[in-house]
Design an enzyme around this catalytic site. Structure first.
Site, PDB file in Angstrom:
ATOM      1  N   GLU A  91     -13.774  49.317 -28.263  1.00  0.00           N
ATOM      2  CA  GLU A  91     -12.366  49.388 -28.702  1.00  0.00           C
ATOM      3  C   GLU A  91     -11.849  50.826 -28.690  1.00  0.00           C
ATOM      4  O   GLU A  91     -11.142  51.264 -29.610  1.00  0.00           O
ATOM      5  CB  GLU A  91     -12.204  48.777 -30.105  1.00  0.00           C
ATOM      6  CG  GLU A  91     -12.669  47.333 -30.229  1.00  0.00           C
ATOM      7  CD  GLU A  91     -11.681  46.305 -29.679  1.00  0.00           C
ATOM      8  OE1 GLU A  91     -10.621  46.708 -29.141  1.00  0.00           O
ATOM      9  OE2 GLU A  91     -11.989  45.110 -29.764  1.00  0.00           O
ATOM     10  N   CYS A 150      -1.326  30.332 -14.832  1.00  0.00           N
ATOM     11  CA  CYS A 150      -1.451  29.951 -13.414  1.00  0.00           C
ATOM     12  C   CYS A 150      -2.883  29.969 -12.892  1.00  0.00           C
ATOM     13  O   CYS A 150      -3.127  29.528 -11.780  1.00  0.00           O
ATOM     14  CB  CYS A 150      -0.589  30.864 -12.566  1.00  0.00           C
ATOM     15  SG  CYS A 150      -1.262  32.525 -12.406  1.00  0.00           S
TER      16      CYS A 150
HETATM   17 ZN    ZN Z   1      -0.373  33.904 -13.993  1.00  0.00          ZN
END
Ligand code: ZN
Length: 193
Positions: A91, A150
């Site tokens: 981090e 997607c």
């Molecule tokens: Zn995407």
């Protein structure tokens, strides 16, 4: 990667968006270091305690815990009088400006430095000291996640506030709001102005 004959001491950076497996990759590298019997110290910023349950790396009874530190000055003082072969920082994007210089000092002393951190913030902007670390590093591995929209390679972190894409100027701390993060690709990443 760093198994070539190489002057001992270097910086390697593992970067990418949230959910790309940066911490897992850091832990994988630290485990191999333990297998080789090398001495390693692991640090993380104190503000982040998400991984407290799982940040213990162990091999054959050898256990390493990520030590929370407030800033680079505390990290420096924790290493006083000690010279591990490997120093790992998780981090890293949350650290102050002093970290890159400190890690360069360590690398120049022959220490292998392994750093993991987000390359971009939720707006897609370079995150804090990460651009400097990426420039100074000998080795960089940029990981991707999977876009939840997607299915393409996700290189960005989408911030959602009450289920909606966070605006560019949305404050980092929002009292009472429900917040979530998810991995998205460039095309699906939304930052309303
Ligand atoms: Zn995407």
């Amino acid at each position: 990667m760093p198994f070539l004959p190489y002057q001992p001491g270097w910086i390697e950076v593992i970067t990418g968006p949230m959910f790309s497996g940066k911490s897992e990759e850091l832990i994988r590298r630290v485990k191999r270091v333990l297998i080789a019997g090398q001495k390693v110290r692991v640090f993380k910023p104190r503000l982040d305690d998400r991984y407290d349950a799982s940040d213990v790396v162990s091999h054959d009874g050898e256990r390493v815990r990520a030590e929370p530190v407030a800033d680079s000055a505390e990290l420096r003082s924790r290493l006083e009088g000690e010279k591990p072969q490997v120093v790992a920082v998780d981090e890293a994007q949350f650290f102050d400006d002093g970290l890159p210089g400190l890690l360069e000092e360590l690398a120049s002393q022959g220490i292998r430095v392994i750093v993991a951190g987000l390359d971009q913030d939720f707006r897609g902007e370079p995150f804090g000291i990460m651009p400097t670390l990426l420039a100074k590093a000998e080795f960089v591995e940029k990981l991707s996640a999977v876009c939840v929209r997607c299915g393409r390679a996700a290189t960005r972190t989408q911030r959602l506030v009450n289920g909606k894409p966070a605006r560019y100027d949305e404050p980092v701390i929002l009292v009472g709001a429900s917040e979530a993060y998810e991995p998205r690709c460039r095309a699906c990443h939304e930052v309303p102005r």
